[in-house]
Design a protein around this motif. Structure first.
Motif, PDB file in Angstrom:
ATOM      1  N   LYS A 230      -3.743  -4.793 -74.982  1.00  0.00           N
ATOM      2  CA  LYS A 230      -2.632  -5.491 -75.633  1.00  0.00           C
ATOM      3  C   LYS A 230      -2.941  -5.836 -77.081  1.00  0.00           C
ATOM      4  CE  LYS A 230       0.060  -8.299 -73.669  1.00  0.00           C
ATOM      5  NZ  LYS A 230       0.720  -9.461 -73.011  1.00  0.00           N
ATOM      6  N   ASP A 231      -4.063  -5.300 -77.584  1.00  0.00           N
ATOM      7  CA  ASP A 231      -4.452  -5.540 -78.972  1.00  0.00           C
ATOM      8  C   ASP A 231      -4.608  -7.048 -79.249  1.00  0.00           C
ATOM      9  OD1 ASP A 231      -5.224  -4.835 -81.508  1.00  0.00           O
ATOM     10  OD2 ASP A 231      -3.173  -4.836 -82.300  1.00  0.00           O
ATOM     11  N   LEU A 232      -5.227  -7.748 -78.302  1.00  0.00           N
ATOM     12  CA  LEU A 232      -5.467  -9.180 -78.457  1.00  0.00           C
ATOM     13  C   LEU A 232      -6.872  -9.413 -78.989  1.00  0.00           C
ATOM     14  CD1 LEU A 232      -3.966 -10.539 -75.109  1.00  0.00           C
ATOM     15  CD2 LEU A 232      -2.882 -10.475 -77.362  1.00  0.00           C
ATOM     16  N   THR A 233      -7.001 -10.318 -79.933  1.00  0.00           N
ATOM     17  CA  THR A 233      -8.293 -10.641 -80.529  1.00  0.00           C
ATOM     18  C   THR A 233      -8.856 -11.898 -79.860  1.00  0.00           C
ATOM     19  OG1 THR A 233      -7.606  -9.734 -82.650  1.00  0.00           O
ATOM     20  CG2 THR A 233      -9.510 -11.215 -82.650  1.00  0.00           C
ATOM     21  N   LEU A 234     -10.119 -11.811 -79.443  1.00  0.00           N
ATOM     22  CA  LEU A 234     -10.762 -12.951 -78.789  1.00  0.00           C
ATOM     23  C   LEU A 234     -11.892 -13.468 -79.659  1.00  0.00           C
ATOM     24  CD1 LEU A 234     -11.261 -14.812 -76.332  1.00  0.00           C
ATOM     25  CD2 LEU A 234     -12.769 -13.027 -75.427  1.00  0.00           C
ATOM     26  N   ASN A 235     -11.860 -14.734 -79.972  1.00  0.00           N
ATOM     27  CA  ASN A 235     -12.932 -15.402 -80.710  1.00  0.00           C
ATOM     28  C   ASN A 235     -13.610 -16.401 -79.778  1.00  0.00           C
ATOM     29  OD1 ASN A 235     -12.186 -14.164 -83.239  1.00  0.00           O
ATOM     30  ND2 ASN A 235     -10.455 -15.602 -83.298  1.00  0.00           N
ATOM     31  N   PHE A 236     -14.903 -16.218 -79.578  1.00  0.00           N
ATOM     32  CA  PHE A 236     -15.651 -17.074 -78.673  1.00  0.00           C
ATOM     33  C   PHE A 236     -16.682 -17.860 -79.460  1.00  0.00           C
ATOM     34  CE2 PHE A 236     -19.243 -17.311 -75.432  1.00  0.00           C
ATOM     35  CZ  PHE A 236     -18.776 -18.503 -74.881  1.00  0.00           C
ATOM     36  N   HIS A 237     -16.643 -19.193 -79.360  1.00  0.00           N
ATOM     37  CA  HIS A 237     -17.586 -20.068 -80.047  1.00  0.00           C
ATOM     38  C   HIS A 237     -18.365 -20.852 -78.995  1.00  0.00           C
ATOM     39  CE1 HIS A 237     -15.328 -19.231 -83.692  1.00  0.00           C
ATOM     40  NE2 HIS A 237     -14.210 -19.548 -83.014  1.00  0.00           N
ATOM     41  N   SER A 238     -19.688 -20.861 -79.129  1.00  0.00           N
ATOM     42  CA  SER A 238     -20.528 -21.550 -78.157  1.00  0.00           C
ATOM     43  C   SER A 238     -21.655 -22.279 -78.861  1.00  0.00           C
ATOM     44  CB  SER A 238     -21.100 -20.556 -77.141  1.00  0.00           C
ATOM     45  OG  SER A 238     -22.036 -21.185 -76.294  1.00  0.00           O
ATOM     46  N   THR A 239     -22.077 -23.403 -78.285  1.00  0.00           N
ATOM     47  CA  THR A 239     -23.215 -24.159 -78.820  1.00  0.00           C
ATOM     48  C   THR A 239     -24.509 -23.790 -78.120  1.00  0.00           C
ATOM     49  OG1 THR A 239     -22.811 -25.940 -77.243  1.00  0.00           O
ATOM     50  CG2 THR A 239     -21.734 -26.120 -79.384  1.00  0.00           C
ATOM     51  N   GLY A 240     -24.480 -22.811 -77.271  1.00  0.00           N
ATOM     52  CA  GLY A 240     -25.668 -22.431 -76.520  1.00  0.00           C
ATOM     53  C   GLY A 240     -25.439 -22.641 -75.032  1.00  0.00           C
ATOM     54  N   PRO A 241     -26.497 -22.554 -74.233  1.00  0.00           N
ATOM     55  CA  PRO A 241     -26.349 -22.737 -72.780  1.00  0.00           C
ATOM     56  C   PRO A 241     -25.790 -24.125 -72.444  1.00  0.00           C
ATOM     57  CG  PRO A 241     -28.506 -21.810 -73.309  1.00  0.00           C
ATOM     58  CD  PRO A 241     -27.890 -22.217 -74.610  1.00  0.00           C
ATOM     59  N   VAL A 242     -24.845 -24.127 -71.522  1.00  0.00           N
ATOM     60  CA  VAL A 242     -24.242 -25.379 -71.060  1.00  0.00           C
ATOM     61  C   VAL A 242     -24.316 -25.371 -69.526  1.00  0.00           C
ATOM     62  CG1 VAL A 242     -22.183 -26.816 -71.007  1.00  0.00           C
ATOM     63  CG2 VAL A 242     -22.703 -25.460 -73.056  1.00  0.00           C
ATOM     64  N   LYS A 243     -25.179 -26.242 -68.977  1.00  0.00           N
ATOM     65  CA  LYS A 243     -25.413 -26.248 -67.540  1.00  0.00           C
ATOM     66  C   LYS A 243     -24.539 -27.327 -66.861  1.00  0.00           C
ATOM     67  CE  LYS A 243     -28.676 -23.167 -67.847  1.00  0.00           C
ATOM     68  NZ  LYS A 243     -30.071 -23.480 -67.495  1.00  0.00           N
ATOM     69  N   ILE A 244     -23.888 -26.913 -65.769  1.00  0.00           N
ATOM     70  CA  ILE A 244     -23.119 -27.855 -64.943  1.00  0.00           C
ATOM     71  C   ILE A 244     -23.504 -27.641 -63.488  1.00  0.00           C
ATOM     72  CG2 ILE A 244     -21.157 -27.946 -66.540  1.00  0.00           C
ATOM     73  CD1 ILE A 244     -19.667 -26.070 -64.620  1.00  0.00           C
ATOM     74  N   ASN A 245     -23.244 -28.635 -62.676  1.00  0.00           N
ATOM     75  CA  ASN A 245     -23.502 -28.538 -61.242  1.00  0.00           C
ATOM     76  C   ASN A 245     -22.167 -28.277 -60.553  1.00  0.00           C
ATOM     77  OD1 ASN A 245     -24.876 -28.630 -58.817  1.00  0.00           O
ATOM     78  ND2 ASN A 245     -24.730 -30.856 -58.627  1.00  0.00           N
ATOM     79  N   ALA A 246     -21.928 -27.030 -60.156  1.00  0.00           N
ATOM     80  CA  ALA A 246     -20.593 -26.653 -59.702  1.00  0.00           C
ATOM     81  C   ALA A 246     -20.660 -25.504 -58.713  1.00  0.00           C
ATOM     82  CB  ALA A 246     -19.740 -26.257 -60.910  1.00  0.00           C
ATOM     83  N   ASP A 247     -19.483 -25.217 -58.126  1.00  0.00           N
ATOM     84  CA  ASP A 247     -19.332 -24.067 -57.247  1.00  0.00           C
ATOM     85  C   ASP A 247     -19.077 -22.842 -58.131  1.00  0.00           C
ATOM     86  OD1 ASP A 247     -18.057 -22.024 -55.591  1.00  0.00           O
ATOM     87  OD2 ASP A 247     -17.954 -23.567 -54.042  1.00  0.00           O
ATOM     88  N   ALA A 248     -20.016 -21.907 -58.158  1.00  0.00           N
ATOM     89  CA  ALA A 248     -19.950 -20.786 -59.094  1.00  0.00           C
ATOM     90  C   ALA A 248     -18.708 -19.923 -58.878  1.00  0.00           C
ATOM     91  CB  ALA A 248     -21.212 -19.932 -58.964  1.00  0.00           C
ATOM     92  N   SER A 249     -18.353 -19.673 -57.620  1.00  0.00           N
ATOM     93  CA  SER A 249     -17.206 -18.804 -57.369  1.00  0.00           C
ATOM     94  C   SER A 249     -15.906 -19.458 -57.845  1.00  0.00           C
ATOM     95  CB  SER A 249     -17.115 -18.483 -55.876  1.00  0.00           C
ATOM     96  OG  SER A 249     -16.900 -19.667 -55.113  1.00  0.00           O
ATOM     97  N   LEU A 250     -15.760 -20.775 -57.623  1.00  0.00           N
ATOM     98  CA  LEU A 250     -14.550 -21.446 -58.084  1.00  0.00           C
ATOM     99  C   LEU A 250     -14.484 -21.512 -59.602  1.00  0.00           C
ATOM    100  CD1 LEU A 250     -14.270 -24.405 -55.526  1.00  0.00           C
ATOM    101  CD2 LEU A 250     -12.906 -22.311 -55.616  1.00  0.00           C
ATOM    102  N   ILE A 251     -15.632 -21.707 -60.250  1.00  0.00           N
ATOM    103  CA  ILE A 251     -15.649 -21.738 -61.721  1.00  0.00           C
ATOM    104  C   ILE A 251     -15.239 -20.370 -62.280  1.00  0.00           C
ATOM    105  CG2 ILE A 251     -17.140 -21.980 -63.745  1.00  0.00           C
ATOM    106  CD1 ILE A 251     -16.394 -24.615 -62.455  1.00  0.00           C
ATOM    107  N   HIS A 252     -15.746 -19.297 -61.670  1.00  0.00           N
ATOM    108  CA  HIS A 252     -15.369 -17.966 -62.134  1.00  0.00           C
ATOM    109  C   HIS A 252     -13.871 -17.713 -61.926  1.00  0.00           C
ATOM    110  CE1 HIS A 252     -19.726 -17.177 -62.162  1.00  0.00           C
ATOM    111  NE2 HIS A 252     -19.449 -16.170 -62.985  1.00  0.00           N
ATOM    112  N   ARG A 253     -13.349 -18.144 -60.791  1.00  0.00           N
ATOM    113  CA  ARG A 253     -11.919 -17.961 -60.541  1.00  0.00           C
ATOM    114  C   ARG A 253     -11.079 -18.805 -61.509  1.00  0.00           C
ATOM    115  NH1 ARG A 253     -10.909 -19.163 -54.417  1.00  0.00           N
ATOM    116  NH2 ARG A 253      -8.743 -18.991 -55.158  1.00  0.00           N
ATOM    117  N   MET A 254     -11.548 -19.995 -61.827  1.00  0.00           N
ATOM    118  CA  MET A 254     -10.823 -20.847 -62.769  1.00  0.00           C
ATOM    119  C   MET A 254     -10.759 -20.179 -64.153  1.00  0.00           C
ATOM    120  SD  MET A 254     -11.811 -24.684 -64.097  1.00  0.00           S
ATOM    121  CE  MET A 254     -13.195 -24.047 -65.063  1.00  0.00           C
ATOM    122  N   ILE A 255     -11.902 -19.667 -64.630  1.00  0.00           N
ATOM    123  CA  ILE A 255     -11.924 -18.993 -65.938  1.00  0.00           C
ATOM    124  C   ILE A 255     -11.070 -17.728 -65.889  1.00  0.00           C
ATOM    125  CG2 ILE A 255     -13.410 -17.884 -67.634  1.00  0.00           C
ATOM    126  CD1 ILE A 255     -15.664 -19.738 -66.705  1.00  0.00           C
TER     127      ILE A 255
END
Length: 487
Positions: free
Chosen positions: A351-376
């Motif tokens: 779709k010719d969409l441009t994605l800009n990703f900004h990160s401060t580095g690794p960000v660790k959370i205590n979560a359900d990995a499969s649900l986090i992936h589905r949410m994203i």
């Protein structure tokens, strides 16, 4: 009938509580009184023994110093009379006060040498001779025809005779008897008053508990709006009522969501199932293998979307009912985000969409990995589905007090009529072909992990969605901001 049974139960419980409490109090007070009674009796006896030893020592000294002549009996007798006047307890009942003390001197041949007291001395001497009175050891002596015993001490004189001094225990027994009588009367009054007070308090508490029970029993399966009565008090019974009402609130909410989701599912899956049936029936009459395969593939695609719809619907319902099961582990949000970017890069490029990703580095959370992936994944699906061709998406991952993920785009933004209901199930725009579960699922996952989601339109145009999730641990310092631009 129910109210009569309730009253009987309340009365029975109040009686049991009151009786057991009163019984414990009565036994405790009786035990305390027993120790007090024994202490007072021993103290009175100790004082009497001290008086007896002092007086018998004086009489022994007088007997030894008095010449053994015709005046001996008169001198010792007068001293003994004076001793009898100095009894330790002054209060006397009817009769002669001197009847409470006797003086007896036994000769070397165990005959009665001198007697001062009431009645014949031979009877008292026989009682003494029947008893073993050890030196320096007071005893209780019972004399024939005298119901009240005497406290008797003895001392040996140099001429071989023995002097006995006895004090009636009538006053001691009278004092102890009066004390027992007063205690029993006071004990009965206190016990009855305590029982009445405890019964009144327990009955009042149990009446309120019974009111709660009656109200809870009237709540039927079809009527979950009734609540048990509460009071302005802060005791355990009031806390019980509040707890029951909170439980009923959750049950009512869960039942409402269950009815809503079953109604919605019944409505939403009817069309896909009908479509699948039609395609499968068409494949049976297909003239070629290619047409048959197309119908089957199309049916499988519909079934996959239906399966995903059912999964998302159930997850959203579980999350809103606080029943979503989480398999928590340490998840690096930056790694999860990079993996999703790689997965959606072909769809973005299509779709010719441009994605800009900004990160401060690794960000660790205590979560359900499969649900986090589905949410994203839902967030990226939302961008790919609703953004016009040639627009841009900016994803920002940073750490503040929590892990912050934000999605911003320069598209048309959210329609005004749905912006206040974005995270509710079945909320979607007019042109949307989805089921309206994407953002509801995002909100459900965030709340299940103790986070939150906010959505708004940007002042310069476009939409913004911000997710906040608790960190797995405190991060003392932030890495230098790294900016990655994906196209």
């Amino acid at each position: 009938m129910s109210s009569e049974t309730s009253r009987r139960v309340a009365w029975s419980a109040a009686w049991r509580i009151s009786l057991w409490g009163t019984l414990a109090f009565a036994i405790g007070t009786l035990t305390v009184f027993t120790f007090i009674h024994r202490f007072i009796a021993n103290d009175i006896q100790r004082r009497n023994d001290a008086w007896l030893w002092g007086e018998v020592s004086l009489l022994g000294d007088v007997a030894e110093r008095t010449p053994k002549d015709a005046l001996y009996s008169q001198v010792v007798g007068e001293i003994a009379e004076l001793v009898r006047e100095e009894v330790p307890n002054k209060k006397r009942s009817l009769g002669n006060a001197n009847d409470h003390v006797f003086f007896l001197q036994e000769g070397e041949n165990r005959s009665l040498k001198l007697w001062i007291g009431a009645g014949p001395g031979e009877t008292t001497l026989k009682a003494i001779q029947r008893s073993r009175i050890l030196p320096d050891q007071p005893i209780d002596l019972t004399v024939e025809d005298i119901p009240i015993p005497f406290r008797v001490v003895s001392i040996r004189v140099e001429d071989g005779s023995r002097i006995y001094l006895g004090l009636s225990e009538e006053d001691q027994l009278r004092i102890l008897s009066s004390m027992r009588l007063y205690f029993v009367l006071l004990w009965l009054v206190i016990v009855l008053f305590g029982f009445a007070l405890m019964f009144s308090i327990s009955r009042g508490l149990l009446r309120h508990v019974q009111t709660i029970t009656d109200a809870a029993s009237r709540i039927g399966r079809s009527d979950l709006t009734t609540r048990v009565p509460t009071t302005g008090r802060t005791d355990e019974v009031a806390h019980l009522a509040l707890t029951l009402n909170n439980m009923l609130d959750r049950i009512e909410s869960s039942m409402h969501q269950l009815h809503t989701i079953t109604d919605s599912l019944a409505h939403d899956i009817r069309s896909p199932i009908t479509a699948v049936r039609g395609k499968l029936e068409a494949s049976l009459t297909a003239r070629s293998i290619e047409e048959q395969a197309d119908s089957i593939v199309s049916s499988i695609d519909v079934l996959d979307r239906l399966s995903q719809f059912l999964t998302d619907s159930l997850d959203v319902a579980e999350a809103k009912a606080d029943a979503l099961r989480l398999a928590r582990s340490e998840v690096d949000l930056r790694e999860a985000m990079v993996a999703m970017i790689d997965l959606y890069q072909p769809s973005l490029a299509e779709k010719d969409l441009t994605l800009n990703f900004h990160s401060t580095g690794p960000v660790k959370i205590n979560a359900d990995a499969s649900l986090i992936h589905r949410m994203i994944s839902n967030l990226f699906d939302n961008e790919v589905t609703h953004l016009p061709i040639g627009r841009s998406v900016t994803v920002d991952l940073r750490v503040e007090d929590s892990a912050i993920v934000s999605f911003e785009d320069d598209g048309p933004g959210f329609a005004p009529e749905i912006i206040e209901h974005l995270f509710e199930s079945r909320t979607k725009g007019r042109d949307s072909s989805g089921h309206g579960l994407g953002l509801a699922f995002v909100d459900a996952v965030a709340r299940a992990h103790g986070g939150s989601v906010a959505a708004s339109n940007r002042p310069t145009g476009g939409a913004r969605i911000t997710i906040s999730l608790p960190l797995a641990f405190d991060i003392s310092g932030l890495a230098a901001r790294a900016e990655i631009t994906e196209r």
